[in-house]
Enzyme design. Sequence first.
Site, PDB file in Angstrom:
ATOM      1  N   CYS A 251       0.537   0.647  -5.829  1.00  0.00           N
ATOM      2  CA  CYS A 251       1.669  -0.170  -6.270  1.00  0.00           C
ATOM      3  C   CYS A 251       1.180  -1.370  -7.052  1.00  0.00           C
ATOM      4  CB  CYS A 251       2.449  -0.687  -5.071  1.00  0.00           C
ATOM      5  SG  CYS A 251       3.560   0.517  -4.390  1.00  0.00           S
TER       6      CYS A 251
ATOM      7  N   LYS B 108       1.849   4.069  -2.202  1.00  0.00           N
ATOM      8  CA  LYS B 108       2.993   3.922  -3.104  1.00  0.00           C
ATOM      9  C   LYS B 108       4.199   3.343  -2.367  1.00  0.00           C
ATOM     10  CE  LYS B 108       3.030   5.619  -6.992  1.00  0.00           C
ATOM     11  NZ  LYS B 108       2.731   6.964  -7.428  1.00  0.00           N
ATOM     12  N   ILE B 115       9.911   2.044  -0.988  1.00  0.00           N
ATOM     13  CA  ILE B 115       9.203   2.890  -1.938  1.00  0.00           C
ATOM     14  C   ILE B 115       8.932   2.123  -3.232  1.00  0.00           C
ATOM     15  CG2 ILE B 115      10.182   4.983  -0.938  1.00  0.00           C
ATOM     16  CD1 ILE B 115      11.952   5.202  -3.455  1.00  0.00           C
ATOM     17  N   CYS B 116       7.817   2.467  -3.832  1.00  0.00           N
ATOM     18  CA  CYS B 116       7.353   1.803  -5.045  1.00  0.00           C
ATOM     19  C   CYS B 116       7.757   2.677  -6.229  1.00  0.00           C
ATOM     20  CB  CYS B 116       5.842   1.671  -4.909  1.00  0.00           C
ATOM     21  SG  CYS B 116       4.915   1.190  -6.310  1.00  0.00           S
ATOM     22  N   LEU B 117       8.729   2.194  -6.995  1.00  0.00           N
ATOM     23  CA  LEU B 117       9.253   3.008  -8.093  1.00  0.00           C
ATOM     24  C   LEU B 117       8.361   2.909  -9.321  1.00  0.00           C
ATOM     25  CD1 LEU B 117      12.977   2.054  -7.537  1.00  0.00           C
ATOM     26  CD2 LEU B 117      11.854   4.178  -6.885  1.00  0.00           C
TER      27      LEU B 117
END
Lengths: 407, 169
Positions: A251, B108, B115-117
């Site tokens: 991320c 992620k 959640i990591c878009l």
Amino acid sequence: MATVEELKLRVRELENELIKCKQKQCAMEDAQSLELHRPKIEKMSAEVVDSNPYSRLMALKRMGIVDDYEKIRTFAVAVVGVGGVGSVTAEMLTRCGIGKLLLFDYDKVELANMNRLFFQPHQAGLSKVEAAEHTLRNINPDVSFETHNYNITTMENFTHFMDRIRHGGMEEGKPVDLVLSCVDNFEARMAINKACNELGQIWMESGVSENAVSGHIQLIIPGETACFACAPPLVVAANIDEKTLKREGVCAASLPTTMGVVAGILVQNVLKYLLKFGTVSYYLGYNAMQDFFPTMAMKANPQCNDRHCREQQEEYKKREAECPKVEVVQEEEEVVHEDNEWGIELVSEVTDAELQAATGDRPELPEGITVAYTIPAEVRVAQHITASQVLTSFYHRDLQMHLWFDK
Amino acid sequence: MADEATRKAVSQIPLLKTNAGPRDRTLWPQRLKEEYQALIHFVEQNKAADNDWFRLESNPDGTRWTGTCWFIHELLRYEFQIEFDIPVTYPDTAPEVAVPELDGKTAKMYRGGKICLTDHFAPLWARNVPRFGLAHLMALGLGPWLAVEIPDLISKGIVQREKRGNTYL
Ligand SMILES: [Zn+2]
């Protein structure tokens, strides 16, 4: 071999011993912390003795940098987000002797945070605001603290958050002097923006990019300078080839260095703003790859999506009209671009050449600063729009998305 | 970002009209109605395409949503609880969907199992305010995320199928 009963007994013995040890340790720690805690200091002194924590700060006065350093004790600052940037920001303000800090964060300290400054491994599991308050109180007992362990973006918390911005100042009932956004996500920034636009609260935004090699700070005066919703998020170009930037599997990256630099320039701007010295930056970027610090100033966008931003702009116009400037300021001609789809006017901090260099669908911004993305102008003007209209004026990278709206 | 099937599915979801967030007491009920209409439409559409993959429901004021999503991998069904709050900044910003049971199991994800878009999601959402709603969030956010992450988590043995009778196909 020992029987189960014997083992149970042994476990109980050991448990009791552990409790005793813990109690002893706690008592020791309490005694120690009492010894270490200095008493509160009523008045900041400039006397240079090794027991005076403020002597080097008060020296700023003697050197003519700051007129009235003691004034720092009259200010209340809210720090929203006590992570890599916010915690260091809070520590700097604490060491500077700020009057009051209000800390907002809903996160817990994790071992995964240990690549950043401030928090320590033994604090893992504690709420960030609680752990921060403990450490900061130890550093400077003269500061008052107020902590809120919640997510500001949800309905009820947001109402409470707004209330504390409005009433949580040095004197209860008065607003805070400044709000600092040290959060790590778009939603929280927009929530702070919304609150500050509604309250007419001056604030500073800060951010570090997800690739950890750029960052920025921005002063937002509702109605006067561009708010966070006036344009798509501004980003400092790190001059990294998009193709070589791998985003799969993670991320975000983070570096204590970039976060420390951003906290440093943020608090520097806070001190300059509160204590009135030097030049306060409206926007200061940090590109760590090239060591480049672009600056600029941006006026509020009359077509901003946020209704309160537009209302604040009206208020600002009225205020400006009421008190005409006494000084004759040599103003450079404002650079307004005809094809400026954002209606953003850049205040004259960049040269014409620099403005010319930045071309394309994006708003005109100085070298090194860009927007995270662009939005077609007509989307913002028309509320009800047909699907085919959405197709125009995207920039090339998103061509593939057009398909989604084809009928 | 998304495959052809997703693009097609998204193009069929009704666009929303009312630009109102939960703090807008007069217009929020209307927006909520449109959200439900779009969600129902999307679920029906998925069923028709034999690709039914989630259910959502909200608290009475529509600010907190919970539900279930499921993912079929090699003919086996994996089911996850999902949840999110409607932020005060909605619909200018999309809610952050969380799959709490996967918290800490994949990079992620942000804290709390959010959640990591992908990089494409935020610009796409921003360009479509206020026309995109929760159904679009499911189709363009959670759907593609599950499609990438779940097979990976299964192959690593991190996600295992629970033996919950009714979750078998
Ligand atoms: Zn604005």
